[in-house]
Design a protein around this motif. Structure first.
Motif, PDB file in Angstrom:
ATOM      1  N   GLU A 139       0.854  -1.188   0.000  1.00 13.49           N
ATOM      2  CA  GLU A 139       0.000   0.000   0.000  1.00 13.49           C
ATOM      3  C   GLU A 139       0.887   1.234   0.000  1.00 13.49           C
ATOM      4  O   GLU A 139       1.893   1.275   0.701  1.00 13.49           O
ATOM      5  N   TYR A 181      -0.088   0.863  -4.711  1.00 13.18           N
ATOM      6  CA  TYR A 181      -1.472   1.287  -4.904  1.00 13.18           C
ATOM      7  C   TYR A 181      -1.891   2.240  -3.797  1.00 13.18           C
ATOM      8  O   TYR A 181      -1.304   2.252  -2.725  1.00 13.18           O
ATOM      9  N   VAL A 182      -2.925   3.029  -4.091  1.00 13.22           N
ATOM     10  CA  VAL A 182      -3.551   3.872  -3.084  1.00 13.22           C
ATOM     11  C   VAL A 182      -4.848   3.194  -2.655  1.00 13.22           C
ATOM     12  O   VAL A 182      -5.131   3.027  -1.477  1.00 13.22           O
ATOM     13  N   ASP A 183      -5.635   2.749  -3.641  1.00 17.77           N
ATOM     14  CA  ASP A 183      -6.929   2.134  -3.382  1.00 17.77           C
ATOM     15  C   ASP A 183      -7.084   0.946  -4.329  1.00 17.77           C
ATOM     16  O   ASP A 183      -6.930   1.105  -5.541  1.00 17.77           O
ATOM     17  N   THR A 196      -3.076  -1.650 -10.953  1.00 17.48           N
ATOM     18  CA  THR A 196      -3.618  -0.857  -9.847  1.00 17.48           C
ATOM     19  C   THR A 196      -3.764   0.598 -10.277  1.00 17.48           C
ATOM     20  O   THR A 196      -3.439   0.955 -11.416  1.00 17.48           O
ATOM     21  N   ASP A 197      -4.171   1.435  -9.333  1.00 12.21           N
ATOM     22  CA  ASP A 197      -4.294   2.862  -9.621  1.00 12.21           C
ATOM     23  C   ASP A 197      -2.935   3.555  -9.738  1.00 12.21           C
ATOM     24  O   ASP A 197      -2.852   4.706 -10.128  1.00 12.21           O
ATOM     25  N   ALA A 237      -9.760  -0.591  -5.107  1.00  9.01           N
ATOM     26  CA  ALA A 237     -11.131  -0.697  -5.624  1.00  9.01           C
ATOM     27  C   ALA A 237     -11.199  -0.985  -7.126  1.00  9.01           C
ATOM     28  O   ALA A 237     -12.035  -1.766  -7.561  1.00  9.01           O
ATOM     29  N   TYR A 238     -10.354  -0.367  -7.918  1.00  7.97           N
ATOM     30  CA  TYR A 238     -10.442  -0.529  -9.376  1.00  7.97           C
ATOM     31  C   TYR A 238      -9.333  -1.398  -9.945  1.00  7.97           C
ATOM     32  O   TYR A 238      -9.063  -1.367 -11.136  1.00  7.97           O
ATOM     33  N   THR A 239      -8.712  -2.182  -9.103  1.00  4.26           N
ATOM     34  CA  THR A 239      -7.618  -3.046  -9.525  1.00  4.26           C
ATOM     35  C   THR A 239      -8.140  -4.178 -10.407  1.00  4.26           C
ATOM     36  O   THR A 239      -9.185  -4.752 -10.122  1.00  4.26           O
TER      37      THR A 239
END
Length: 97
Positions: A28, A32-34, A61-62, A36-38
Motif C-alpha cells: 500500500e 497502490y492507493v486504493d 492498480t491505480d 477498488a479498481y484493480t
C-alpha cells in the motif's frame, strides 16, 4: 513422453486464489492507493503433471502494473514491461499448444 497438462485459464476459483496471493504481495502506498479498481489479467495458467502450476499474470492498480509468475507453489514478482509480458505469454502458449 510429454507431461500431461491442463489449461486452467477458465478455473475461476484457482484464478481468484492466485490473484489474492498476488494482491497480498503489493505494498500500500508504493504499489497502490486504493485497490477498488484493480484488475488482474492472466497471460496463461496451466497445471502440469509432476510440476504443478505455471502461470503469468499482471495486476493493474491505480498506480502501476505489477507482473507475477507462479511456478509450482511459489509466486514471484517480475520486473517486466508489458511488451515482455506479451512476448512471454506468446512464447509459452506456442510451446504448450
Amino acid at each position: 513422453m510429454k507431461a500431461k497438462e491442463s489449461n486452467e485459464i477458465n478455473n475461476k476459483e484457482l484464478k481468484e486464489n492466485i490473484a489474492n496471493t498476488a494482491l497480498s504481495l503489493l505494498e500500500e502506498g508504493s504499489d497502490y492507493v486504493d485497490l477498488a479498481y484493480t484488475t488482474v489479467q492472466f497471460g496463461y495458467l496451466f497445471d502440469i503433471e509432476d510440476h504443478g502450476l505455471e502461470a503469468i499474470l499482471k495486476v493493474i492498480t491505480d498506480k502501476l502494473t505489477a507482473y507475477f509468475a507462479v511456478q509450482g507453489t511459489s509466486m514471484m514478482r517480475l520486473n517486466f514491461s508489458d511488451e515482455l509480458f506479451e512476448t512471454t505469454v506468446a512464447g509459452f502458449l506456442d510451446l504448450h499448444s
